[in-house]
Write a protein that holds these residues in place. Structure first.
Motif, PDB file in Angstrom:
ATOM      1  N   ILE A 120       0.842  -1.099   0.107  1.00 52.36           N
ATOM      2  CA  ILE A 120      -0.021  -0.080  -0.063  1.00 52.36           C
ATOM      3  C   ILE A 120       0.947   1.176  -0.119  1.00 52.36           C
ATOM      4  O   ILE A 120       1.663   1.464   0.998  1.00 52.36           O
ATOM      5  N   ASP A 121       0.924   2.165  -1.233  1.00 46.35           N
ATOM      6  CA  ASP A 121       1.722   3.054  -1.162  1.00 46.35           C
ATOM      7  C   ASP A 121       1.074   4.352  -0.618  1.00 46.35           C
ATOM      8  O   ASP A 121       0.225   4.974  -1.458  1.00 46.35           O
ATOM      9  N   ALA A 122       1.366   4.786   0.474  1.00 47.60           N
ATOM     10  CA  ALA A 122       0.693   6.124   0.957  1.00 47.60           C
ATOM     11  C   ALA A 122       2.171   6.722   1.325  1.00 47.60           C
ATOM     12  O   ALA A 122       2.197   7.217   2.672  1.00 47.60           O
ATOM     13  N   MET A 123       3.018   7.066   0.474  1.00 48.42           N
ATOM     14  CA  MET A 123       4.049   7.839   0.665  1.00 48.42           C
ATOM     15  C   MET A 123       4.180   9.165   0.334  1.00 48.42           C
ATOM     16  O   MET A 123       4.151  10.265   1.196  1.00 48.42           O
ATOM     17  N   LEU A 124       3.459   9.521  -0.788  1.00 48.07           N
ATOM     18  CA  LEU A 124       3.554  10.912  -1.230  1.00 48.07           C
ATOM     19  C   LEU A 124       2.278  10.845  -2.015  1.00 48.07           C
ATOM     20  O   LEU A 124       1.851   9.994  -3.094  1.00 48.07           O
ATOM     21  N   GLY A 125       1.632  11.952  -1.874  1.00 48.33           N
ATOM     22  CA  GLY A 125       0.264  12.246  -2.540  1.00 48.33           C
ATOM     23  C   GLY A 125       0.419  13.473  -3.405  1.00 48.33           C
ATOM     24  O   GLY A 125       1.442  13.481  -4.066  1.00 48.33           O
ATOM     25  N   ILE A 126      -0.611  13.957  -3.515  1.00 50.20           N
ATOM     26  CA  ILE A 126      -0.736  15.429  -4.351  1.00 50.20           C
ATOM     27  C   ILE A 126       0.228  16.655  -4.068  1.00 50.20           C
ATOM     28  O   ILE A 126       0.402  17.533  -4.691  1.00 50.20           O
ATOM     29  N   GLY A 127       0.702  16.265  -2.955  1.00 51.35           N
ATOM     30  CA  GLY A 127       1.652  17.427  -2.198  1.00 51.35           C
ATOM     31  C   GLY A 127       3.220  17.242  -2.820  1.00 51.35           C
ATOM     32  O   GLY A 127       4.138  18.053  -2.374  1.00 51.35           O
ATOM     33  N   VAL A 128       3.670  16.404  -3.513  1.00 49.10           N
ATOM     34  CA  VAL A 128       4.943  15.997  -4.332  1.00 49.10           C
ATOM     35  C   VAL A 128       5.354  17.322  -4.886  1.00 49.10           C
ATOM     36  O   VAL A 128       4.538  17.709  -5.820  1.00 49.10           O
TER      37      VAL A 128
END
Ligand SMILES: NC(=O)C1=CN([C@@H]2O[C@H](COP(=O)(O)OP(=O)(O)OC[C@H]3O[C@@H](n4cnc5c(N)ncnc54)[C@H](OP(=O)(O)O)[C@@H]3O)[C@@H](O)[C@H]2O)[C@@H](O)CC1
Ligand SMILES: Nc1ncnc2c1ncn2[C@@H]1O[C@H](COP(=O)(O)OP(=O)(O)O)[C@@H](O)[C@H]1O
Ligand SMILES: [K+]
Length: 501
Positions: A120-128
């Motif tokens: 489950i990739d919850a590392m970076l969202g729309i804030g990258v």
């Protein structure tokens, strides 16, 4: 469904909190719960989940997901991939809830990479922002390397949310659960593939319009709702009289396909104007269509009797017309003399680039239907720029020239002169074949005659075209052998399945 830029998503979230009294940590709980619910439905209980948690709110969603899956007895290893001081605000609140629930955080070892079956990739969202910094550069590569099923939360980590970004490194997700609303990068060619199978998850934000002018992803239900009904009292005049102009001596097929598509999609009466030499064979294959000879020089149309424009409800021009010099004057005449909606496609678009000042002067409804290359030629941008910025380039052209733009592709973007946009995603790669665009032109001609609003007409026409391909390849045809003429025949099933009362 609204399509958002990152800043519009933040605005939506902000208004939910500031104007509608929703607390941030509750929104995050709701988001994580909705996302965990979809993960639970998708995967059997014997999967081994590895949750990678980053330092922003995307990571906060990850904490909620990890906790809820653990609460429900799933095998979950959670790893916070950033130092503790990076976890703040609502994400910190949910980290505390996670640890107070008695749940541990693990170190990311070779063993964990090899044990997991779903990451489950919850590392970076729309804030990258900008190129990936450590540790995300290596982590993204590792996620892509190990053979787990990759589920990204909101957006594959590293991928830009908006259009335009050229250089990036990102997780290549198998599945992406998008939070609340699709972002522009779901629809642009160089980024959409990273999402894998994408699904939008409603996290319960209050329904606020945050895109102005509206930018919308069309759903199947919208089509039926907006489709004009055919009363029992219909007569051929009320269903629309259309004129198609095109077809050089060496290219009679385009006009034949468009004319057939026009009558199959419901036109009352279609007239096809082409060079006289084409008429005997074309008329033989299309008994329902009326034909009209044009003036001709060197096998191409060199003039058209403007009387033929009177009494028509819409005109479509340019398909198979050729790029020789005489075509330009024909297009100029049409732009000046057509007092009803005028659609310009294919070679007509080639000539149009030399007539942009005439286009600007034109007051009646005008529709252009370019693919990426034609859009590039019309605007002077490179095809790469158009592919990377299809929303803003379409929007600028539509506003500058006061026209409707149908930018064709796997996701077709339809723009109104005021900047409103609809994305139509039906269709498949079976349509990537010469002639598909001609069929679309015929359908759109009919739609323009029958709908009150051109934007609705164009969206419904693109739907009929794409859905026909989808239904055909779900049945007898495949994406390999599908022909544009099949797409015309397939319209019957689309009407029966989606439109008929
Ligand atoms: N707020 C909302 O509307 C809603 C938000 N929601 C959720 O929140 C997500 C957005 O959260 P967000 O704004 O906190 O940003 P996010 O994507 O977690 O990234 C920030 C972190 O990334 C880091 N970082 C950035 N660039 C980097 C780089 N190149 N290389 C390395 N690191 C980089 C940056 O580090 P820093 O620059 O601070 O060192 C910071 O730690 C959204 O996608 C959705 O999941 C939904 O739950 C509900 C509605
Ligand atoms: N891979 C694809 N997936 C979905 N639709 C596609 C795909 N490739 C092409 N299409 C559709 O097929 C049509 C092709 O139009 P165009 O490029 O003008 O073709 P042509 O000039 O060969 O007739 C457009 O409606 C486009 O949206
Ligand atoms: K992510």
């Amino acid at each position: 469904m609204q399509i958002v830029r990152a800043e519009e998503m933040y605005e939506w979230d902000r208004r939910a909190m500031d104007e509608y009294g929703r607390e941030g940590y509750i929104l995050m709980e709701n988001a994580g719960r909705a996302l965990a619910g979809r993960i639970r439905e998708k995967f059997p209980k014997d999967e081994k989940f590895l949750v990678l948690i980053g330092g922003g709110n995307n990571g906060g969603d990850g904490y909620v997901i990890a906790r809820i899956l653990k609460d429900q007895g799933f095998d979950v290893t959670a790893v916070q991939v950033v130092p503790d001081e990076k976890i703040e605000g609502d994400a910190l609140y949910h980290k505390n809830v996670y640890t107070k629930s008695g749940y541990d955080l693990a170190e990311l070892t070779e063993q964990e990479w090899n044990r997991g079956t779903v990451v489950i990739d919850a590392m970076l969202g729309i804030g990258v922002k900008g190129p990936l910094r450590p540790p995300f550069d290596d982590l993204v590569r590792d996620v892509n390397l190990y053979g787990m099923h990759r589920v990204s939360i909101d957006i594959p980590s590293g991928l830009p949310a908006d259009e335009g970004e050229e250089e990036f490194e990102a997780v290549k997700a198998d599945t992406t659960f998008i939070v609340q609303a699709p972002k522009l990068s779901l629809f642009t060619e160089h980024t959409s593939g990273y999402y894998g199978e994408a699904e939008v998850v409603d996290i319960g934000l209050p329904p606020l319009s945050v895109t102005d002018p509206a930018r919308e992803w069309r759903a199947e239900e919208d089509v039926k709702e907006g489709y004009p009904r055919l009363p029992a009292s219909a007569h051929k005049g009320s269903r629309g009289k259309g004129l198609l102009i095109g077809g050089a001596q060496m290219m009679p097929g385009a006009l034949v396909m468009a004319a057939k598509a026009s009558i199959r999609s419901g036109a009352g009466l279609t007239t096809a104007a082409t060079v006289p030499g084409n008429i005997p064979s074309a008329a033989g294959s299309l008994p329902e269509v009326m034909f009209m000879g044009t003036e001709e020089v060197d096998g191409v149309i060199s003039g058209i009797d403007t009387d033929s424009l009177t009494g028509k409800d819409a005109v479509a021009a340019g398909i198979g017309m050729g790029r020789k010099e005489p075509g330009r004057a024909v297009m100029e005449t049409l732009l000046k003399e057509t007092k009803v909606p005028l659609l310009i496609d294919a070679d007509g678009l080639y000539h149009l680039r030399f007539l942009l000042d005439v286009l600007k002067e034109r007051e009646e409804v005008t529709v252009v239907t370019p693919h990426v290359k034609e859009m590039a030629d019309l605007t002077g941008e490179s095809t790469g720029e158009v592919k990377r910025n299809p929303f803003s380039i379409s929007s600028k052209f539509a506003r500058d020239y006061g026209v409707y733009v149908v930018l064709k592709g796997p996701h077709t973007i339809i723009t109104a002169p005021d900047g409103r946009q609809i994305v139509e995603s039906s269709g498949n790669e079976g349509l990537a074949k010469g002639g598909s665009g001609d069929v679309l032109t015929g359908i759109l001609l009919t739609m323009l005659m029958q709908h009150e609003h051109p934007l609705e007409a164009l969206a419904n026409g693109c739907f009929l075209h794409g859905k026909s391909a989808e239904l055909l390849t779900a049945g007898e045809r495949t994406v390999y052998d599908l022909l544009p003429t099949d797409v015309v025949e397939g319209l019957s099933s689309v009407f029966r399945t989606y439109i008929k009362e």
